[in-house]
Scaffold this motif. Sequence first.
Motif, PDB file in Angstrom:
ATOM      1  N   SER A  29       0.841  -1.196   0.000  1.00 16.04           N
ATOM      2  CA  SER A  29       0.000   0.000   0.000  1.00 16.04           C
ATOM      3  C   SER A  29       0.876   1.245   0.000  1.00 16.04           C
ATOM      4  N   ALA A  30       0.321   2.336  -0.557  1.00 10.93           N
ATOM      5  CA  ALA A  30       1.077   3.582  -0.638  1.00 10.93           C
ATOM      6  C   ALA A  30       0.785   4.473   0.563  1.00 10.93           C
ATOM      7  N   VAL A  31       1.803   5.195   0.979  1.00  9.99           N
ATOM      8  CA  VAL A  31       1.595   6.246   1.980  1.00  9.99           C
ATOM      9  C   VAL A  31       0.680   7.313   1.371  1.00  9.99           C
ATOM     10  N   GLY A  32      -0.247   7.819   2.161  1.00 11.64           N
ATOM     11  CA  GLY A  32      -1.102   8.901   1.695  1.00 11.64           C
ATOM     12  C   GLY A  32      -2.335   8.472   0.937  1.00 11.64           C
ATOM     13  N   GLU A  33      -2.669   7.192   0.951  1.00 11.09           N
ATOM     14  CA  GLU A  33      -3.885   6.740   0.271  1.00 11.09           C
ATOM     15  C   GLU A  33      -5.118   7.387   0.897  1.00 11.09           C
ATOM     16  N   ASP A  34      -6.190   7.541   0.077  1.00 11.62           N
ATOM     17  CA  ASP A  34      -7.393   8.181   0.618  1.00 11.62           C
ATOM     18  C   ASP A  34      -8.203   7.181   1.449  1.00 11.62           C
ATOM     19  N   ALA A  35      -9.198   7.718   2.152  1.00 12.52           N
ATOM     20  CA  ALA A  35      -9.987   6.916   3.086  1.00 12.52           C
ATOM     21  C   ALA A  35     -10.740   5.787   2.381  1.00 12.52           C
ATOM     22  N   ALA A  36     -11.195   6.049   1.155  1.00 10.78           N
ATOM     23  CA  ALA A  36     -11.948   5.024   0.424  1.00 10.78           C
ATOM     24  C   ALA A  36     -11.068   3.810   0.117  1.00 10.78           C
ATOM     25  N   MET A  37      -9.828   4.066  -0.278  1.00 14.92           N
ATOM     26  CA  MET A  37      -8.904   2.962  -0.560  1.00 14.92           C
ATOM     27  C   MET A  37      -8.593   2.174   0.710  1.00 14.92           C
ATOM     28  N   ARG A  38      -8.384   2.894   1.811  1.00 16.13           N
ATOM     29  CA  ARG A  38      -8.080   2.213   3.071  1.00 16.13           C
ATOM     30  C   ARG A  38      -9.280   1.390   3.554  1.00 16.13           C
ATOM     31  N   LYS A  39     -10.469   1.900   3.383  1.00 11.24           N
ATOM     32  CA  LYS A  39     -11.670   1.165   3.762  1.00 11.24           C
ATOM     33  C   LYS A  39     -11.810  -0.105   2.912  1.00 11.24           C
ATOM     34  N   ALA A  40     -11.545   0.035   1.600  1.00 11.91           N
ATOM     35  CA  ALA A  40     -11.632  -1.119   0.705  1.00 11.91           C
ATOM     36  C   ALA A  40     -10.604  -2.183   1.084  1.00 11.91           C
ATOM     37  N   THR A  41      -9.399  -1.746   1.478  1.00 11.73           N
ATOM     38  CA  THR A  41      -8.362  -2.704   1.880  1.00 11.73           C
ATOM     39  C   THR A  41      -8.768  -3.421   3.162  1.00 11.73           C
ATOM     40  N   TYR A  42      -9.368  -2.688   4.091  1.00 10.98           N
ATOM     41  CA  TYR A  42      -9.834  -3.316   5.332  1.00 10.98           C
ATOM     42  C   TYR A  42     -10.928  -4.346   5.030  1.00 10.98           C
ATOM     43  N   GLU A  43     -11.878  -3.970   4.206  1.00 10.95           N
ATOM     44  CA  GLU A  43     -12.956  -4.905   3.868  1.00 10.95           C
ATOM     45  C   GLU A  43     -12.416  -6.134   3.127  1.00 10.95           C
ATOM     46  N   GLU A  44     -11.397  -5.921   2.324  1.00 12.60           N
ATOM     47  CA  GLU A  44     -10.741  -7.053   1.652  1.00 12.60           C
ATOM     48  C   GLU A  44     -10.148  -8.007   2.690  1.00 12.60           C
ATOM     49  N   SER A  45      -9.568  -7.450   3.739  1.00 14.31           N
ATOM     50  CA  SER A  45      -8.961  -8.304   4.767  1.00 14.31           C
ATOM     51  C   SER A  45     -10.017  -9.130   5.495  1.00 14.31           C
ATOM     52  N   LEU A  46     -11.200  -8.538   5.705  1.00  9.28           N
ATOM     53  CA  LEU A  46     -12.277  -9.282   6.373  1.00  9.28           C
ATOM     54  C   LEU A  46     -12.707 -10.471   5.525  1.00  9.28           C
ATOM     55  N   GLY A  47     -12.828 -10.247   4.223  1.00 10.10           N
ATOM     56  CA  GLY A  47     -13.182 -11.338   3.325  1.00 10.10           C
ATOM     57  C   GLY A  47     -12.120 -12.411   3.294  1.00 10.10           C
ATOM     58  N   TRP A  48     -10.858 -11.968   3.315  1.00 11.67           N
ATOM     59  CA  TRP A  48      -9.765 -12.943   3.330  1.00 11.67           C
ATOM     60  C   TRP A  48      -9.823 -13.804   4.590  1.00 11.67           C
ATOM     61  N   TYR A  49     -10.080 -13.185   5.746  1.00 14.32           N
ATOM     62  CA  TYR A  49     -10.100 -13.961   6.986  1.00 14.32           C
ATOM     63  C   TYR A  49     -11.177 -15.043   6.923  1.00 14.32           C
ATOM     64  N   GLU A  50     -12.362 -14.665   6.476  1.00 10.53           N
ATOM     65  CA  GLU A  50     -13.431 -15.663   6.391  1.00 10.53           C
ATOM     66  C   GLU A  50     -13.057 -16.772   5.415  1.00 10.53           C
ATOM     67  N   GLY A  51     -12.446 -16.383   4.299  1.00 10.37           N
ATOM     68  CA  GLY A  51     -12.085 -17.373   3.290  1.00 10.37           C
ATOM     69  C   GLY A  51     -10.988 -18.318   3.732  1.00 10.37           C
ATOM     70  N   ILE A  52      -9.948 -17.776   4.343  1.00 10.10           N
ATOM     71  CA  ILE A  52      -8.809 -18.639   4.667  1.00 10.10           C
ATOM     72  C   ILE A  52      -9.116 -19.538   5.865  1.00 10.10           C
ATOM     73  N   THR A  53      -9.881 -19.049   6.818  1.00 11.66           N
ATOM     74  CA  THR A  53     -10.210 -19.921   7.954  1.00 11.66           C
ATOM     75  C   THR A  53     -11.147 -21.051   7.514  1.00 11.66           C
ATOM     76  N   SER A  54     -11.996 -20.782   6.541  1.00 11.39           N
ATOM     77  CA  SER A  54     -12.814 -21.856   5.973  1.00 11.39           C
ATOM     78  C   SER A  54     -11.938 -22.850   5.224  1.00 11.39           C
ATOM     79  N   ASP A  55     -10.940 -22.331   4.522  1.00  8.35           N
ATOM     80  CA  ASP A  55     -10.023 -23.199   3.771  1.00  8.35           C
ATOM     81  C   ASP A  55      -9.170 -24.056   4.707  1.00  8.35           C
ATOM     82  N   ILE A  56      -8.814 -23.513   5.872  1.00  3.20           N
ATOM     83  CA  ILE A  56      -7.961 -24.240   6.818  1.00  3.20           C
ATOM     84  C   ILE A  56      -8.760 -25.280   7.608  1.00  3.20           C
ATOM     85  N   PHE A  57      -9.879 -24.833   8.162  1.00  9.09           N
ATOM     86  CA  PHE A  57     -10.586 -25.690   9.127  1.00  9.09           C
ATOM     87  C   PHE A  57     -11.822 -26.377   8.551  1.00  9.09           C
ATOM     88  N   GLY A  58     -12.116 -26.123   7.283  1.00  8.94           N
ATOM     89  CA  GLY A  58     -13.208 -26.821   6.616  1.00  8.94           C
ATOM     90  C   GLY A  58     -14.568 -26.192   6.855  1.00  8.94           C
TER      91      GLY A  58
END
Length: 421
Positions: free
Chosen positions: A392-421
């Motif tokens: 990520s770049a320094v100085g990104e706007d709030a919309a980009m940071r929000k999108a990155t956070y929401e991406e991380s939430l989706g990743w967590y749900e996806g990877i824990t399902s992939d790990i633990f079934g």
Amino acid sequence: MTLNRRAFIGTGAAAAAVLSAPHVRAASDGKPRVIVIGGGAGGATAARYIAKDSNTEIDVTLIEPTRMYYTCFFSNLYIGGFREISSLGHSYGALAKQGVNVVHDWAVGVDRAARTVTLAGGAVLPYDRLVLSPGIDFVDGAVPGWDVSAQNKMPHAYKAGSQSELLKAQVEAMPEGGTFCMVAPPNPYRCPPGPYERVSMVAHRLKEINPTAKILVADPKPKFSKEGLFREAWDTHYAGMVEWLGPDFGGDKVSVNADDMTVDIDGEVVHVDVCNVIPAQKAGRICELAGVNEGNWAPVDGHTMQSRVDENVHVLGDSSNQGDMPKSGFSANSQAKVCAMAVRGALTGSKVFPAKFSNTCWSLLGSENGVKVGATYEAMDDKIAEVEGFISAVGEDAAMRKATYEESLGWYEGITSDIFG
């Protein structure tokens, strides 16, 4: 295979345990047997994929002492008040339903000559392939004055669960204007951005409930992961709260006293209210007992994640010395799939494709303020090598940071399902 001194020591220690315990062999109906030690991101993924993709042709046993696994990734979000601890806990019921024999016990020995694993309960389990994914342990004496007996006064919180709950409770009980101190670890360690995301999350929580409190970071490293992004966040959102001391200011000369709640930084003694000691790290102890370490970590062939000491043993995730990949849950999950494919190929003759890996590490800086760093990797003969990275770049706007956070939430749900079934 030549039995060197390290191999002899590992074998001998396990053999002694075998002599004093009943020799129990699990029924496998003639199928090849795989034992996986460690039920985190690497081990649980490997066990699940070997069982699932072999279509019951391989007998898979997962050895994990706990019945509920709490992910270290995202545990800082719990400390920051963004998640409940229950959201980080995952059981093994789905893996059992998918054909993995889940055994809740401690592995206390590996006899690589006899290809057996000894459990604390006395059972001795045979294997054709052994997968070690035990995560991290701490280097004794890494921080003078601290050992695991002090972890209730000065928690590390680098193995999630009760330690995470303790650290959060200590932060929230700090006196007004008190001092939180983190003793950061030297390289290499689990989750390179993890300590600095934690500083951000502690700052976020203190800003809400104790805005005059201070955070002191004693760090032996001259620089750290995502440094520009974290420093920007500390200056912008937590101005005046965070003081970082690198080796130029004594951050590499630290000792602690848990009884007095003091930290000595290059001769200057500071009284603190909370002290989060994250010591230097090494491969989980079972790797040492198995005799597959060189130094603190276990070297592996990146094409298959096989130990460079023993081709019948694979080492995944934080414990492995594999090259350029950071020690992270994403990395362990990625390495586990390569390992599972290699194990199936070796035991059933199934096709094995060239190994490819990927990793992304997200960090939360504040409310809906997420950043990330990541890369793709390929296996070379000498290591797993980075091919292409991003951050990520320094100085990104709030919309980009929000999108990155929401991406991380989706990743967590996806990877824990992939790990633990």
